[in-house]
Design a protein around this motif. Structure first.
Motif, mmCIF file in Angstrom:
data_model
loop_
_atom_site.group_PDB
_atom_site.id
_atom_site.type_symbol
_atom_site.label_atom_id
_atom_site.label_comp_id
_atom_site.label_asym_id
_atom_site.label_seq_id
_atom_site.Cartn_x
_atom_site.Cartn_y
_atom_site.Cartn_z
ATOM 1 N N SER A 119 0.861 -1.188 0.000
ATOM 2 C CA SER A 119 0.000 0.000 0.000
ATOM 3 C C SER A 119 0.892 1.230 0.000
ATOM 4 N N ALA A 120 0.267 2.365 -0.125
ATOM 5 C CA ALA A 120 0.979 3.635 0.024
ATOM 6 C C ALA A 120 1.384 3.819 1.485
ATOM 7 N N THR A 171 -2.314 8.390 0.932
ATOM 8 C CA THR A 171 -3.508 8.422 0.080
ATOM 9 C C THR A 171 -4.476 9.512 0.553
ATOM 10 N N GLU A 187 1.196 4.426 -4.064
ATOM 11 C CA GLU A 187 1.735 3.061 -4.133
ATOM 12 C C GLU A 187 3.018 3.023 -4.969
ATOM 13 N N PHE A 233 -3.688 -1.696 -5.041
ATOM 14 C CA PHE A 233 -4.692 -0.636 -5.158
ATOM 15 C C PHE A 233 -4.941 -0.171 -6.585
ATOM 16 N N ARG A 282 -10.841 2.311 -1.493
ATOM 17 C CA ARG A 282 -9.952 2.457 -0.346
ATOM 18 C C ARG A 282 -9.704 1.095 0.296
ATOM 19 N N GLY A 283 -8.472 0.880 0.657
ATOM 20 C CA GLY A 283 -8.101 -0.415 1.219
ATOM 21 C C GLY A 283 -7.874 -1.482 0.158
ATOM 22 N N GLY A 284 -7.834 -1.056 -1.108
ATOM 23 C CA GLY A 284 -7.827 -2.001 -2.223
ATOM 24 C C GLY A 284 -6.562 -2.827 -2.392
ATOM 25 N N SER A 285 -5.495 -2.487 -1.690
ATOM 26 C CA SER A 285 -4.277 -3.302 -1.834
ATOM 27 C C SER A 285 -4.500 -4.729 -1.351
ATOM 28 N N ASP A 286 -5.395 -4.902 -0.402
ATOM 29 C CA ASP A 286 -5.721 -6.267 0.043
ATOM 30 C C ASP A 286 -6.238 -7.070 -1.139
HETATM 31 N N1 ASP Z 1 -3.480 3.264 -0.290
HETATM 32 C C1 ASP Z 1 -4.833 2.873 -0.521
HETATM 33 C C2 ASP Z 1 -5.754 3.391 0.568
HETATM 34 O O1 ASP Z 1 -5.333 4.052 1.452
HETATM 35 C C3 ASP Z 1 -4.999 1.389 -0.650
HETATM 36 C C4 ASP Z 1 -4.644 0.581 0.579
HETATM 37 O O2 ASP Z 1 -4.093 1.101 1.537
HETATM 38 O O3 ASP Z 1 -4.950 -0.610 0.583
HETATM 39 O O4 ASP Z 1 -6.924 3.182 0.511
#
Ligand code: ASP
Ligand code: MG
Length: 420
Positions: free
Chosen positions: A41-42, A47, A74, A146, A160-164
């Motif tokens: 992730s970033a 982000t 990222e 992401f 958001r949270g898309g790196s998972d």
């Molecule tokens: N950097 C992106 C976010 O903050 C993706 C991630 O953290 O998974 O949503």
């Protein structure tokens, strides 16, 4: 030898020291004989900073530019992590100066193809050839989470949270043996420990429950990542990048066996991001609801709880909730609906609400769980605005100021507190 995808979240790459720690960690796993793909992730806060910049220029930013911008965090992270791995590998004498042990890769470089729904894009396919080539060379590919690329070569982001989700999609595509999600907590808890100190770590949980917990605001995993993991049977291991202890394994219900059926409620969540809209005085006609919700969904606004009521004069009243990030857009959509339907309608917006939910596969076999939840909340003097249920969860919308009290009373009431 196993093929392992290791995903590191924003806090795990939040400083130079932590990035060096990630490098150490990845090389150590490789030294044990495993093939490692790192997804990052970033850096934490990055982000959000980018989102801030965009919204200063336009509160509803143009989506293509917005995704291009917020995907950039990222890129910084993969650059730094790969640099750290190579530097450390050289220091350890694993490679000579100028050689590499790692390679930084953006989404489009490894063909993470998505649809064109900016900011909520779905992955349609991943070309694993380059990753396999890198692994065959003994490298550790470091992939930007992401982000992906659509058919027109636009950069897209996965929400958001898309790196998972990137990590799970890569693990599924390359048929990894394990997908480790490194984060700043050591696993999935029965509730957010910041909300309630009696929270307990869950050692194993089903995809179904995890999906509900994730969709209900447990921020540890993006919901789509769990959906995808369930669909492809990717074993997830959510764990801390700061400590070696076992985290939480997310597996299928079959793998859990029947001991979990005895646990009625596995977790309590609170989702603080709800805005409730109420439309009053609507004259009903055929297809009206489909039109209203159709317009919202065309604008990629996820509607959550929906309640429809008929007033004594025959007019309809309609309430529904959206995430606070969609509230502004939702209001615009509602106001732009055909005057015929909504000219006399009052649009009421109620911010600051929280959705409190209890989740557990066990509630399917135990009657009276909803009743117990309502009485626990009412005994605590908390009134309920809307209710919604599914097979394995019950959610109540309440005033935000009561969130902590509600979590505590439900956690205790359903016997989730620490046993030791
Ligand atoms: N950097 C992106 C976010 O903050 C993706 C991630 O953290 O998974 O949503
Ligand atoms: Mg995350």
């Amino acid at each position: 030898m196993a093929l392992i995808v290791q995903k590191f979240g924003g806090t795990s790459v939040g400083t130079v020291e932590r990035i060096q720690h990630v490098a150490e960690h990845a090389l150590a796993a490789q030294a044990q004989g495993h093939q490692i793909i790192v997804v990052v992730s970033a850096m934490s806060g990055e982000t959000n900073r980018l989102v801030q910049l965009a919204t200063q220029i336009n509160p509803i930013p143009y989506s293509r530019e917005y995704d291009m911008l917020i995907a950039s965090g990222e890129q910084i992270a993969v650059g730094l992590v790969s640099l750290a791995i190579n530097t450390l590998a050289e220091k350890k004498g694993l490679i000579k100066a100028g050689e590499s042990r790692s390679r930084p890769l953006l989404g489009h470089q490894i063909g993470i193809r998505t649809d064109s729904v900016f900011s909520k894009a779905r992955i349609e396919g991943i070309d694993t050839r380059l990753l396999r080539d890198e692994l065959a060379l003994g490298h550790i590919p470091v992939v930007a989470g992401f982000q992906g690329v659509d058919i027109e070569n636009n950069i897209t982001t996965l929400g958001r949270g898309g790196s998972d989700t990137s990590a799970v999609a890569i693990a599924a595509a390359i048929q990894a043996d394990d997908c480790e999600i490194y984060t700043d907590v050591d696993g999935i808890y029965t509730t957010d420990p910041r909300m309630y100190a009696g929270a307990r770590k869950i050692s194993r949980i089903s995809y179904d429950e995890m999906m509900e917990l994730a969709s209900l605001g447990a921020k540890v995993l993006q919901i789509r990542s769990v959906e995808l993991a369930a669909k492809h049977g990717v074993p997830l291991h959510v764990r801390s990048s700061f400590s070696p202890v076992e985290g939480t394994r997310v597996v299928s219900r079959e793998q859990l066996g029947d001991h979990l059926e005895k646990v009625v409620v596995s977790g309590v969540t609170s989702d603080a991001s709800q805005v409730k809209f109420t439309l009053r005085g609507i004259q009903d006609r055929k297809g009206l609801l489909a039109d209203i919700f159709g317009s919202l969904s065309k604008n990629a606004i996820d509607v959550d709880i929906i309640v429809q009521d008929v007033a004594s004069n025959g007019n309809l009243s309609l309430s529904f909730t959206v995430s606070h990030t969609d509230a502004l857009k939702a209001k615009k959509v509602l106001e732009s609906l055909t005057p015929r339907d909504l000219s006399t309608v009052e649009i009421l917006e109620e911010p600051g609400l929280v959705k409190i939910s209890i989740v557990g596969v066990g509630m399917q076999n135990h009657p009276g769980v909803a009743t117990k939840m309502f009485s626990l909340l009412s005994e605590a003097g908390i009134s309920i605005k809307l209710v919604t249920t599914s097979e394995i969860k019950i959610s109540c919308l309440i005033e935000g100021t009561h969130a902590k009290a509600a979590v505590a009373t439900l956690h205790q009431g359903f016997e989730l507190d620490r046993t030791e």
